[in-house]
Design a protein around this motif. Sequence first.
Motif, short mmCIF file in Angstrom:
data_model
loop_
_atom_site.label_atom_id
_atom_site.label_comp_id
_atom_site.label_asym_id
_atom_site.label_seq_id
_atom_site.Cartn_x
_atom_site.Cartn_y
_atom_site.Cartn_z
N LEU A 1 -18.50 30.09 84.53
CA LEU A 1 -17.58 30.78 83.63
C LEU A 1 -16.16 30.61 84.15
O LEU A 1 -15.93 30.62 85.36
CB LEU A 1 -17.93 32.26 83.54
N ALA B 1 -12.27 32.08 82.93
CA ALA B 1 -11.63 32.95 81.96
C ALA B 1 -10.26 33.40 82.43
O ALA B 1 -9.95 33.37 83.63
CB ALA B 1 -12.51 34.17 81.68
N PHE C 1 -12.33 32.65 77.35
CA PHE C 1 -13.25 31.86 78.18
C PHE C 1 -13.15 30.41 77.74
O PHE C 1 -13.12 30.12 76.54
CB PHE C 1 -14.69 32.35 78.03
N VAL D 1 -16.65 26.71 76.44
CA VAL D 1 -17.79 27.53 76.04
C VAL D 1 -18.56 26.90 74.88
O VAL D 1 -17.98 26.54 73.86
CB VAL D 1 -17.29 28.94 75.63
N THR E 1 -23.43 29.46 75.64
CA THR E 1 -22.64 30.16 76.65
C THR E 1 -21.98 31.39 76.05
O THR E 1 -21.88 32.43 76.72
CB THR E 1 -21.58 29.23 77.26
N ILE F 1 -22.23 35.09 77.50
CA ILE F 1 -21.08 35.93 77.81
C ILE F 1 -21.23 37.31 77.16
O ILE F 1 -20.97 38.34 77.78
CB ILE F 1 -19.77 35.24 77.38
N TYR G 1 -23.76 39.05 79.35
CA TYR G 1 -23.34 39.26 80.74
C TYR G 1 -22.29 40.37 80.84
O TYR G 1 -22.34 41.21 81.74
CB TYR G 1 -22.79 37.95 81.31
#
Length: 314
Positions: free
Chosen positions: A65, A67, A76, A79, A83, A87, A90
């Motif tokens: 990642l 960002a 971000f 991506v 992904t 995100i 997460y």
Amino acid sequence: MVPVIQAARSPGLSTRLQGDTYIIENTRDTAPPFSLPLTLDCGQAFRFDQDHLGRWYGVAGDVLLCAQTVKERVEFYGVSADTAAFIDHYFDLSCDYAPLKELFCRRRPLRLAVEQFPGIRVLRQNAFEALCTFILSQNNNITRIKGLVQRLCQLTGQPFCSPLYPGRTFYRFPAPADLAGLEVSDLAPVRAGFRAKYLLDAARRVHAGQVDLERCRTLPIDEARQHLMQIYGVGPKVADCALLYGLYRTECVPMDVWMKRVMKELLPGGFPRYMRPYAGIAQQFLFHYARQNAALFKEKEPAAPAKDSLSIGG
DNA sequence: ACCCAGGTCGGCT
DNA sequence: AGCCGACATGGG
């Protein structure tokens, strides 16, 4: 007992994928949706750093990642659709923090912590990774924990590359199977000290199915804690960290030295019942608050914090 | 050199 | 049940 307010209707956040940039905005006002530095560097995850451009980057799950906060938005980079979904999970973006913070703010000491560091969020990390990194955390400082985790991943994790940082190699966190067959001597390069044997016991038990992390997601909390504490080197604090950060048991409040100090001073009666299901999230605000105001809480004996700014009780 | 770090274990009362 | 030293290592 399970999740936090899911608030699918008004999460307070909007997200969109523009090309390969994933943009997260606050729908309520112009403030940033959440703070990258507070969320990634407040002592819950140990794999994130800033690059030379000031962007936060780190390995989470299977991906790298990267960002940055740009004008009240979090962006971000690099991506894919998969992904983006990762995100969302997460960073727990479906969870609306506004009602939670409103709940916490009913107690003055918590309100001070929330108002000073409003951008904190509790991540949904991989359970085995959370277990292992907090085994490595014991009697250790955050700077060194990050070094241990980094060396562990370099030694035993799966390498991969990212177009975001050409020429660099990144390493996923090892799976239980990657560690279960190793001996303490194999981990010498990690320099984990006495924690190496704890780490291997955790990996072996999880790999053998003797410890079932997923079951701890739904087990009654005391049973889940006891289940994890069968691991050599896992006590109540590390168990609670694995439960909170790895299994989203938001009722868990890991009691380290800082939380003991801050609870004694600010919430001597413990968390009010109405915020107990989310006390682990409140804990994250308090933990950071205590560390950032170390002078107020570091005193060993009495030396109460400045009662002027930190009125006790509610 | 010294102290401490997001603790836990084993051995004592 | 609760207290205490040992434990490996290195950052500040």
